[in-house]
Write a protein that holds these residues in place. Structure first.
Motif, mmCIF file in Angstrom:
data_model
loop_
_atom_site.group_PDB
_atom_site.id
_atom_site.type_symbol
_atom_site.label_atom_id
_atom_site.label_comp_id
_atom_site.label_asym_id
_atom_site.label_seq_id
_atom_site.Cartn_x
_atom_site.Cartn_y
_atom_site.Cartn_z
ATOM 1 N N LEU A 1 -24.129 44.339 58.212
ATOM 2 C CA LEU A 1 -23.405 44.883 59.291
ATOM 3 C C LEU A 1 -22.615 45.051 58.667
ATOM 4 O O LEU A 1 -21.194 46.138 58.650
ATOM 5 C CB LEU A 1 -23.654 44.670 60.612
ATOM 6 N N MET A 2 -21.169 43.471 58.059
ATOM 7 C CA MET A 2 -20.676 43.383 57.741
ATOM 8 C C MET A 2 -19.900 44.482 56.426
ATOM 9 O O MET A 2 -18.784 44.764 55.663
ATOM 10 C CB MET A 2 -19.972 41.859 57.721
ATOM 11 N N TRP A 3 -21.318 44.051 55.517
ATOM 12 C CA TRP A 3 -20.852 44.888 53.634
ATOM 13 C C TRP A 3 -21.022 46.155 53.878
ATOM 14 O O TRP A 3 -20.773 47.370 53.594
ATOM 15 C CB TRP A 3 -22.416 44.635 53.765
ATOM 16 N N GLU A 4 -21.855 47.455 55.130
ATOM 17 C CA GLU A 4 -22.293 48.360 55.155
ATOM 18 C C GLU A 4 -20.418 48.661 55.860
ATOM 19 O O GLU A 4 -20.375 50.335 55.626
ATOM 20 C CB GLU A 4 -23.024 48.695 56.543
ATOM 21 N N ALA A 5 -20.218 48.355 56.281
ATOM 22 C CA ALA A 5 -17.941 48.513 57.170
ATOM 23 C C ALA A 5 -17.676 48.606 55.860
ATOM 24 O O ALA A 5 -16.479 48.853 55.993
ATOM 25 C CB ALA A 5 -18.459 47.162 58.364
ATOM 26 N N PHE A 6 -17.397 47.202 55.354
ATOM 27 C CA PHE A 6 -16.203 47.192 54.465
ATOM 28 C C PHE A 6 -16.443 46.695 52.785
ATOM 29 O O PHE A 6 -16.407 47.002 52.064
ATOM 30 C CB PHE A 6 -16.346 45.934 54.398
ATOM 31 N N LYS A 7 -18.132 48.214 52.212
ATOM 32 C CA LYS A 7 -18.355 48.357 51.233
ATOM 33 C C LYS A 7 -16.865 48.815 50.548
ATOM 34 O O LYS A 7 -16.913 48.911 49.560
ATOM 35 C CB LYS A 7 -19.327 48.507 51.014
ATOM 36 N N PRO A 8 -17.475 50.011 51.329
ATOM 37 C CA PRO A 8 -15.638 51.006 50.574
ATOM 38 C C PRO A 8 -14.428 50.719 50.415
ATOM 39 O O PRO A 8 -13.495 51.163 50.376
ATOM 40 C CB PRO A 8 -15.983 52.371 51.731
ATOM 41 N N ASP A 9 -14.601 49.179 51.166
ATOM 42 C CA ASP A 9 -13.465 48.529 51.557
ATOM 43 C C ASP A 9 -12.769 47.429 50.217
ATOM 44 O O ASP A 9 -13.756 47.531 49.890
ATOM 45 C CB ASP A 9 -12.884 48.206 52.503
ATOM 46 N N ILE A 10 -12.461 46.277 51.254
ATOM 47 C CA ILE A 10 -12.056 44.849 50.511
ATOM 48 C C ILE A 10 -13.388 43.871 49.787
ATOM 49 O O ILE A 10 -13.635 43.645 49.310
ATOM 50 C CB ILE A 10 -11.513 43.964 51.098
ATOM 51 N N MET A 11 -14.852 44.556 50.792
ATOM 52 C CA MET A 11 -15.475 43.998 49.985
ATOM 53 C C MET A 11 -16.862 43.814 49.102
ATOM 54 O O MET A 11 -17.238 43.221 48.014
ATOM 55 C CB MET A 11 -17.024 43.695 51.558
ATOM 56 N N GLY A 12 -16.109 45.558 48.650
ATOM 57 C CA GLY A 12 -16.874 46.482 47.546
ATOM 58 C C GLY A 12 -15.910 46.272 46.529
ATOM 59 O O GLY A 12 -16.839 45.514 45.744
ATOM 60 N N VAL A 13 -15.308 45.746 46.615
ATOM 61 C CA VAL A 13 -13.877 44.304 45.569
ATOM 62 C C VAL A 13 -14.542 43.626 45.553
ATOM 63 O O VAL A 13 -14.428 42.469 43.598
ATOM 64 C CB VAL A 13 -12.143 45.087 45.621
ATOM 65 N N MET A 14 -14.699 43.346 46.393
ATOM 66 C CA MET A 14 -15.372 41.159 45.857
ATOM 67 C C MET A 14 -16.503 41.451 45.165
ATOM 68 O O MET A 14 -16.559 40.675 45.061
ATOM 69 C CB MET A 14 -14.946 40.372 47.619
ATOM 70 N N TYR A 15 -17.415 41.921 45.767
ATOM 71 C CA TYR A 15 -18.710 42.187 45.459
ATOM 72 C C TYR A 15 -19.154 43.256 44.098
ATOM 73 O O TYR A 15 -19.395 44.316 45.128
ATOM 74 C CB TYR A 15 -19.804 41.371 46.391
ATOM 75 N N PRO A 16 -18.668 43.540 43.286
ATOM 76 C CA PRO A 16 -18.488 44.438 42.583
ATOM 77 C C PRO A 16 -20.898 44.921 42.438
ATOM 78 O O PRO A 16 -20.403 45.996 42.254
ATOM 79 C CB PRO A 16 -17.647 44.110 41.382
ATOM 80 N N ASN A 17 -20.822 43.902 42.679
ATOM 81 C CA ASN A 17 -22.758 44.510 41.575
ATOM 82 C C ASN A 17 -22.910 44.737 43.189
ATOM 83 O O ASN A 17 -23.932 44.700 43.241
ATOM 84 C CB ASN A 17 -22.720 43.450 40.984
ATOM 85 N N GLY A 18 -22.642 44.416 44.189
ATOM 86 C CA GLY A 18 -23.754 44.682 45.607
ATOM 87 C C GLY A 18 -23.477 43.195 46.014
ATOM 88 O O GLY A 18 -23.161 42.316 45.159
ATOM 89 N N ILE A 19 -24.750 42.980 47.460
ATOM 90 C CA ILE A 19 -24.523 42.145 47.892
ATOM 91 C C ILE A 19 -26.025 41.154 47.199
ATOM 92 O O ILE A 19 -27.286 42.364 47.816
ATOM 93 C CB ILE A 19 -23.986 41.531 49.515
ATOM 94 N N ASN A 20 -26.478 39.976 47.473
ATOM 95 C CA ASN A 20 -28.146 39.947 47.406
ATOM 96 C C ASN A 20 -27.840 39.117 48.100
ATOM 97 O O ASN A 20 -27.597 37.699 48.780
ATOM 98 C CB ASN A 20 -28.249 39.186 46.214
ATOM 99 N N GLN A 21 -29.458 38.163 48.251
ATOM 100 C CA GLN A 21 -29.850 36.818 49.054
ATOM 101 C C GLN A 21 -28.970 35.346 48.854
ATOM 102 O O GLN A 21 -28.597 34.539 49.467
ATOM 103 C CB GLN A 21 -31.452 36.522 49.237
ATOM 104 N N ALA A 22 -28.487 35.241 47.659
ATOM 105 C CA ALA A 22 -28.040 34.165 47.329
ATOM 106 C C ALA A 22 -27.010 34.095 47.501
ATOM 107 O O ALA A 22 -26.182 33.095 48.704
ATOM 108 C CB ALA A 22 -28.268 34.113 45.764
ATOM 109 N N ILE A 23 -26.299 35.621 48.308
ATOM 110 C CA ILE A 23 -24.509 35.283 48.706
ATOM 111 C C ILE A 23 -24.833 35.397 50.409
ATOM 112 O O ILE A 23 -23.651 34.520 50.427
ATOM 113 C CB ILE A 23 -24.135 37.069 48.472
#
Length: 214
Positions: A7-29
């Motif tokens: 849920l946080m990824w969906e909320a912040f993907k266009p914002d700060i988390m998109g810069v933190m994880y430029p290739n997206g998130i996966n199960q390891a993350i």
């Protein structure tokens, strides 16, 4: 915890988390983040409060477990010496960084967050709103206001101010609910591959304000 992180990824993907994880998130993350978050929570349950807002009308197979918003609150009801704060900082830094992240960006961003918080509050007692996220499909339903109402009630019982760092999208909500701008984080996401500056605001709600959440 997985659903909350998604849920946080969906909320912040266009914002700060998109810069933190430029290739997206996966199960390891997810696993790394959840393990660190749970360890901190279990180690200090009186300080850390993880909250969720659910919509009981959502189907049982909802991918976010019917959660429409989540929040992390940190309570510091007593004065903390610089030694105590440095010890907590060392514990946090000992966790290292998550896999597959933009390391340079995360080091710079969190270093600035820590420095700003120290300058604004020092060791003074306060409540810290670490995370407030609403799923984009559930914007404008009062989800963020529900979280704030709960946090304000707890803060007022303790007679404490509430501090946070707001992204551009969250600032109007906080301004409507009594937060004052105390400064700006000198962080520019464009230096680390972001499309926008993402200027974060340092905000404080004074102690014992009115509980009138809009």
């Amino acid at each position: 915890m997985d659903a909350a992180y998604d849920l946080m990824w969906e909320a912040f993907k266009p914002d700060i988390m998109g810069v933190m994880y430029p290739n997206g998130i996966n199960q390891a993350i997810r696993e790394w983040s959840n393990s660190k978050s749970l360890a901190s929570w279990r180690r200090d349950p009186d300080r850390i409060k993880k909250m969720k807002v659910i919509d009981t009308n959502l189907p049982d197979d909802d991918p976010f477990c019917k959660m429409v918003g989540v929040a992390d609150w940190n309570f510091y009801p007593k004065y903390r010496t610089e030694e105590e704060r440095e010890k907590k900082k060392a514990e946090s830094e000992g966790d290292g960084l998550p896999p597959h992240c933009n390391e340079e960006m995360m080091i710079e961003f969190f270093s600035q967050l820590g420095k700003a918080k120290k300058e604004q509050l020092g060791g003074q007692p306060h409540v810290y709103l670490h995370i407030l996220a609403t799923h984009p499909k559930h914007y404008r339903r009062g989800v963020g206001a529900m979280h704030l109402r709960w946090g304000f009630e707890q803060a007022e019982k303790l007679g404490l101010p509430v501090y946070l760092e707001s992204s551009p999208i969250g600032r109007p909500l906080y301004e409507r609910n009594g937060f004052e701008t105390k400064g700006w984080l000198p962080f520019d996401a464009r230096k680390f591959g972001g499309e926008k500056e993402l200027r974060h605001t340092l905000m404080l709600r004074p102690a014992k304000g009115e509980v009138d959440v809009k």
